[in-house]
Scaffold this motif. Structure first.
Motif, PDB file in Angstrom:
ATOM      1  N   PRO A  77       0.719  -1.330   0.035  1.00 35.94           N
ATOM      2  CA  PRO A  77       0.024   0.008  -0.113  1.00 35.94           C
ATOM      3  C   PRO A  77       0.929   1.153  -0.146  1.00 35.94           C
ATOM      4  O   PRO A  77       0.709   2.010   0.960  1.00 35.94           O
ATOM      5  N   THR A  78       1.513   1.370  -1.290  1.00 34.75           N
ATOM      6  CA  THR A  78       2.335   2.658  -1.268  1.00 34.75           C
ATOM      7  C   THR A  78       1.974   3.583  -2.003  1.00 34.75           C
ATOM      8  O   THR A  78       2.381   4.859  -2.534  1.00 34.75           O
ATOM      9  N   GLY A  79       0.449   3.340  -2.480  1.00 34.69           N
ATOM     10  CA  GLY A  79      -0.361   4.417  -3.391  1.00 34.69           C
ATOM     11  C   GLY A  79      -1.444   3.714  -4.054  1.00 34.69           C
ATOM     12  O   GLY A  79      -1.569   2.316  -3.939  1.00 34.69           O
ATOM     13  N   TYR A 124       3.341  -3.829   6.196  1.00 38.48           N
ATOM     14  CA  TYR A 124       4.497  -3.912   6.752  1.00 38.48           C
ATOM     15  C   TYR A 124       5.616  -3.708   5.701  1.00 38.48           C
ATOM     16  O   TYR A 124       6.841  -3.158   5.943  1.00 38.48           O
ATOM     17  N   GLN A 125       5.548  -4.128   4.537  1.00 39.03           N
ATOM     18  CA  GLN A 125       6.465  -3.838   3.416  1.00 39.03           C
ATOM     19  C   GLN A 125       6.529  -2.575   2.779  1.00 39.03           C
ATOM     20  O   GLN A 125       7.551  -2.295   2.265  1.00 39.03           O
ATOM     21  N   VAL A 126       5.600  -1.664   3.363  1.00 38.24           N
ATOM     22  CA  VAL A 126       5.887  -0.324   2.753  1.00 38.24           C
ATOM     23  C   VAL A 126       7.181   0.285   3.330  1.00 38.24           C
ATOM     24  O   VAL A 126       7.704   1.065   2.611  1.00 38.24           O
ATOM     25  N   ILE A 127       7.472   0.076   4.618  1.00 40.83           N
ATOM     26  CA  ILE A 127       8.834   0.620   5.177  1.00 40.83           C
ATOM     27  C   ILE A 127      10.068  -0.156   4.806  1.00 40.83           C
ATOM     28  O   ILE A 127      11.208   0.057   5.664  1.00 40.83           O
ATOM     29  N   THR A 128      10.018  -1.130   3.661  1.00 42.84           N
ATOM     30  CA  THR A 128      11.384  -1.909   3.433  1.00 42.84           C
ATOM     31  C   THR A 128      12.189  -0.668   2.597  1.00 42.84           C
ATOM     32  O   THR A 128      13.339  -1.065   2.862  1.00 42.84           O
ATOM     33  N   ASP A 129      11.614   0.138   1.982  1.00 47.33           N
ATOM     34  CA  ASP A 129      12.463   1.002   1.117  1.00 47.33           C
ATOM     35  C   ASP A 129      12.203   2.499   1.437  1.00 47.33           C
ATOM     36  O   ASP A 129      12.544   3.362   0.595  1.00 47.33           O
ATOM     37  N   ILE A 172      -0.742   5.589   5.154  1.00 47.57           N
ATOM     38  CA  ILE A 172      -0.999   4.219   5.060  1.00 47.57           C
ATOM     39  C   ILE A 172      -2.294   3.714   5.051  1.00 47.57           C
ATOM     40  O   ILE A 172      -2.982   2.735   4.274  1.00 47.57           O
ATOM     41  N   ARG A 173      -2.841   4.529   5.997  1.00 44.31           N
ATOM     42  CA  ARG A 173      -4.478   3.869   6.150  1.00 44.31           C
ATOM     43  C   ARG A 173      -5.243   4.269   5.068  1.00 44.31           C
ATOM     44  O   ARG A 173      -5.975   3.420   4.230  1.00 44.31           O
ATOM     45  N   GLY A 174      -4.953   5.490   4.172  1.00 45.46           N
ATOM     46  CA  GLY A 174      -5.449   5.743   2.808  1.00 45.46           C
ATOM     47  C   GLY A 174      -5.337   4.842   1.759  1.00 45.46           C
ATOM     48  O   GLY A 174      -5.978   4.238   1.086  1.00 45.46           O
ATOM     49  N   SER A 175      -3.731   4.305   1.945  1.00 47.09           N
ATOM     50  CA  SER A 175      -3.341   3.530   0.785  1.00 47.09           C
ATOM     51  C   SER A 175      -4.052   2.278   1.042  1.00 47.09           C
ATOM     52  O   SER A 175      -4.435   1.446   0.100  1.00 47.09           O
ATOM     53  N   VAL A 176      -4.240   1.595   2.137  1.00 44.91           N
ATOM     54  CA  VAL A 176      -4.604   0.430   2.473  1.00 44.91           C
ATOM     55  C   VAL A 176      -6.234   0.216   2.091  1.00 44.91           C
ATOM     56  O   VAL A 176      -6.746  -0.580   1.595  1.00 44.91           O
ATOM     57  N   THR A 177      -6.924   1.246   2.263  1.00 45.36           N
ATOM     58  CA  THR A 177      -8.159   1.385   1.837  1.00 45.36           C
ATOM     59  C   THR A 177      -8.413   1.486   0.233  1.00 45.36           C
ATOM     60  O   THR A 177      -9.381   0.617  -0.291  1.00 45.36           O
ATOM     61  N   MET A 225       7.143   0.578 -15.285  1.00 45.11           N
ATOM     62  CA  MET A 225       6.066   1.181 -14.564  1.00 45.11           C
ATOM     63  C   MET A 225       5.974   1.141 -13.087  1.00 45.11           C
ATOM     64  O   MET A 225       6.210   0.024 -12.449  1.00 45.11           O
ATOM     65  N   SER A 226       6.134   2.461 -12.298  1.00 48.64           N
ATOM     66  CA  SER A 226       6.197   2.404 -10.881  1.00 48.64           C
ATOM     67  C   SER A 226       5.390   3.636 -10.272  1.00 48.64           C
ATOM     68  O   SER A 226       5.467   4.812 -10.750  1.00 48.64           O
ATOM     69  N   LYS A 227       4.862   3.297  -9.343  1.00 54.59           N
ATOM     70  CA  LYS A 227       4.107   4.595  -8.686  1.00 54.59           C
ATOM     71  C   LYS A 227       5.078   5.656  -8.275  1.00 54.59           C
ATOM     72  O   LYS A 227       4.869   6.911  -8.358  1.00 54.59           O
ATOM     73  N   SER A 228       6.399   5.181  -7.911  1.00 53.35           N
ATOM     74  CA  SER A 228       7.367   6.041  -7.482  1.00 53.35           C
ATOM     75  C   SER A 228       7.575   7.287  -8.451  1.00 53.35           C
ATOM     76  O   SER A 228       8.243   8.107  -8.376  1.00 53.35           O
TER      77      SER A 228
END
Length: 325
Positions: free
Chosen positions: A7-9, A40-45, A52-57, A190-193
């Motif tokens: 959930p990074t976007g 949890y994997q959001v904070i790997t990089d 994060i709450r909005g991204s999970v939704t 293709m990448s959200k970042s």
């Protein structure tokens, strides 16, 4: 089947064609679906998780809107399933630091994020993914081609655990989509970042604007030539995926229409393909109570499965202390 998203976007068409459509097809075939929202994997990089709450939704909404049925699929979040994450400890004992450092996907994630010193969580990312896959005994994982090294690492971990402690885990197989790699609008991965994506939640007008700026090349006549014209081939591929046609046929039909005609057809194809998803998405986003109940039910079921698997692992390892007799 287990698959997941970080959930990074918002999700984009790369996710849709690369994995989501396969999830829905497998669901229709009767497969048991486990859909992970890997918070949890959001904070790997990255140092902070952002909204994060909005991204999970958003991930929850996108998957249901695309056709994933919460009555048939278990949708859950990493952080809500402690027993799943505890599987990392025995799994870490089965891999070497050298193996983790060689993983090309980890290197690519670090390079994309601009990381020069890989942290412990990113280094062990493949082991965490192995825990994700194996906790529910998944034997099929729909992925893009860039994730194949992770699936192989999971297979290695399952094999080594079974060899050392007795058979507990299946060795999962990767299920590549019909479009294992779709390039972004700038012609790179293709990448959200990178901001080079067409998000599923975009309006028709926003999609048209994004496609209008997509990279092609200087040659006017449109041909299907993936090796020498990758940007043009990429747009043709997306059209073919939306329309269910052959990309070479699409190229022949556009011909001397050039990049303008190519992008116009792509815009129409993408907006037509995503119209039902976007309509359903708007309905779901307005029903927070329903979304909350779906995630709560999914997390409860995932915890039951993870605790059962962890108990089986402890028993295999001789660490079941419920009776000492």
């Amino acid at each position: 089947m287990l698959t997941g998203d970080r959930p990074t976007g918002a999700l984009h068409i790369g996710h849709y064609f690369g994995s989501i459509r396969n999830r829905v097809k497998l669901q229709r075939s009767g497969a048991e679906i486990w859909q992970l929202i890997a918070d949890y994997q959001v904070i790997t990089d990255r140092e902070v998780a952002g909204d994060i709450r909005g991204s999970v939704t958003n991930l929850l909404v996108d998957n249901i809107a695309a056709g994933l049925d919460p009555e048939q699929a278990t949708i859950f979040t990493h952080s809500s399933v402690p027993a799943l994450n505890q599987l990392m400890l025995p799994f870490l004992s089965l891999v070497s630091v050298a193996e983790l450092q060689r993983n090309p996907t980890v290197k690519d994630e670090a390079r994309t994020a601009g990381i020069t010193s890989i942290g412990g969580l990113l280094l062990t990312y493949p082991v965490h993914q192995a825990a994700d896959i194996l906790f529910c005994k998944a034997n099929v994982v729909p992925v893009g081609r860039d994730q194949l090294p992770h699936i192989e690492q999971t297979r290695v971990i399952a094999r080594r655990f079974n060899d050392r402690y007795g058979h507990v885990f299946p060795e999962p197989d990767a299920l590549l989509s019909e479009a294992p790699l779709i390039l972004g609008t700038d012609g790179t991965k293709m990448s959200k970042s990178k901001g080079n994506v067409i998000e599923l939640r975009m309006s028709a007008d926003e999609t048209a604007k994004k496609i209008k700026g997509a990279k092609t090349d200087a040659e006017r006549h449109i041909t299907w030539d993936p090796d020498h014209r990758p940007e043009v081939a990429n747009l043709l591929q997306v059209i073919s995926l939306c329309e269910g046609t052959d990309p070479e046929q699409v190229a022949a039909e556009i011909g001397d229409g050039g990049g303008g005609a190519l992008k116009a057809r792509l815009t129409d194809a993408v907006n037509t393909e995503l119209a039902p998803l976007r309509e359903r998405r708007n309905e779901l986003a307005a029903d927070v109570g329903y979304l909350t109940s779906v995630l709560a039910a999914g997390n409860e079921r995932a915890n039951q499965m993870a605790e059962a698997t962890l108990a089986e692992v402890r028993d295999a390892m001789g660490m079941d202390y419920r009776t000492l007799v």
